[in-house]
Design a protein around this motif. Structure first.
Motif, short mmCIF file in Angstrom:
data_model
loop_
_atom_site.label_atom_id
_atom_site.label_comp_id
_atom_site.label_asym_id
_atom_site.label_seq_id
_atom_site.Cartn_x
_atom_site.Cartn_y
_atom_site.Cartn_z
N UNK A 61 60.16 61.57 40.39
CA UNK A 61 61.28 60.86 40.97
C UNK A 61 62.51 60.88 40.08
N UNK A 62 63.33 59.88 40.25
CA UNK A 62 64.57 59.74 39.50
C UNK A 62 64.72 58.28 39.08
N UNK A 63 65.47 58.05 38.03
CA UNK A 63 65.76 56.67 37.63
C UNK A 63 67.13 56.22 38.11
N UNK A 64 67.88 57.11 38.75
CA UNK A 64 69.19 56.75 39.29
C UNK A 64 69.01 55.70 40.38
N UNK A 65 69.64 54.56 40.22
CA UNK A 65 69.55 53.48 41.20
C UNK A 65 68.27 52.68 41.15
N UNK A 66 67.42 52.93 40.17
CA UNK A 66 66.13 52.23 40.06
C UNK A 66 66.34 50.75 39.73
N UNK A 67 65.65 49.87 40.48
CA UNK A 67 65.73 48.43 40.22
C UNK A 67 64.34 47.80 40.17
N UNK A 68 63.32 48.61 39.97
CA UNK A 68 61.94 48.12 39.99
C UNK A 68 61.61 47.20 38.84
N UNK A 69 60.45 46.57 38.95
CA UNK A 69 60.05 45.57 37.95
C UNK A 69 59.45 46.20 36.70
N UNK A 70 58.96 47.44 36.76
CA UNK A 70 58.38 48.09 35.58
C UNK A 70 59.50 48.72 34.78
N UNK A 71 59.63 48.32 33.53
CA UNK A 71 60.68 48.82 32.64
C UNK A 71 60.02 49.45 31.42
N UNK A 72 60.55 50.55 30.90
CA UNK A 72 61.62 51.35 31.48
C UNK A 72 61.14 52.07 32.74
N UNK A 73 62.08 52.57 33.49
CA UNK A 73 61.79 53.26 34.74
C UNK A 73 60.80 54.41 34.49
N UNK A 74 59.65 54.42 35.21
CA UNK A 74 58.66 55.48 35.01
C UNK A 74 58.81 56.68 35.95
N UNK A 75 59.82 56.68 36.83
CA UNK A 75 59.89 57.66 37.92
C UNK A 75 59.99 59.11 37.44
N UNK A 76 60.74 59.36 36.37
CA UNK A 76 60.94 60.75 35.94
C UNK A 76 59.68 61.36 35.33
N UNK A 77 58.69 60.55 35.04
CA UNK A 77 57.42 61.07 34.52
C UNK A 77 56.25 60.79 35.46
N UNK A 78 56.56 60.31 36.68
CA UNK A 78 55.52 59.98 37.65
C UNK A 78 55.65 60.87 38.88
N UNK A 79 54.60 61.63 39.16
CA UNK A 79 54.58 62.47 40.36
C UNK A 79 54.02 61.63 41.49
N UNK A 80 54.81 61.43 42.54
CA UNK A 80 54.37 60.60 43.65
C UNK A 80 55.37 60.62 44.78
N UNK A 81 55.42 59.51 45.53
CA UNK A 81 56.26 59.39 46.71
C UNK A 81 56.90 58.01 46.75
#
Length: 175
Positions: A61-81
């Motif tokens: 994923x991307x961390x652009x616009x991320x507002x999730x509760x898990x910090x730091x944003x894990x999207x750029x290292x997480x393969x998913x949907x």
């Protein structure tokens, strides 16, 4: 071997003709539900922006616009949907083409029409109504009986959830 290939090709063409002439409501929508349940079975994780690569399916994923509760944003290292990545992939598999495209929920809802009597396989959108348009923030795949297949949030896996537990219900939509 070429006789077998010819028979397989003929069978594929017959299936294509039969399925292409079937009413979309009776053919594609049940496939959408079956595919959604198959994806759930594989325990695919949520990733903010996941599923928005050039082709539909799990991606980092991307961390652009991320507002999730898990910090730091894990999207750029997480393969998913994420939610729209899930619906994009399921619809692409069911329709045989990327019918929703790589956009977000606002882009996807514009490609659909609202329906009053939903059937399993329709999409259910959440957000808020503005004077001239919808501002969506979430989407799921309607399964019937008030439930949806859902990629809900960072740290979760694709799962079945009750529609009533998600605030901001906007309605059911069909491609």
């Amino acid at each position: 071997m070429s006789g077998r290939r010819g028979a397989l090709l003929a069978m594929a063409l017959v299936l294509l003709v039969v399925t292409a002439s079937a009413p979309i409501k009776h053919y594609v929508l049940p496939r959408i539900v079956a595919i959604a349940y198959e994806i759930e079975r594989h325990g695919i994780v949520y990733s903010w922006g996941g599923g928005h690569a050039e082709r539909p399916g799990p991606s980092t994923g991307t961390c652009a616009g991320y507002t999730g509760r898990i910090k730091p944003c894990p999207a750029t290292r997480t393969r998913g949907l994420d939610c729209s990545g899930l619906t994009r992939w399921v619809y692409a598999l069911a329709h045989g083409a990327d019918v929703l495209g790589p956009g977000n929920t606002d882009d996807h809802v514009r490609r659909m029409r609202q329906v009053r009597s939903p059937v399993p396989g329709d999409l259910v959108f959440f957000g808020e109504r503005r004077k001239k348009r919808l501002r969506t923030r979430h989407v799921g795949i309607y399964l019937g009986l008030g439930r949806m297949m859902n990629a809900p949030e960072t740290g979760a896996i694709v799962r079945v959830d009750d529609i009533a537990k998600v605030p901001g219900f906007l309605g059911f939509y069909r491609y």
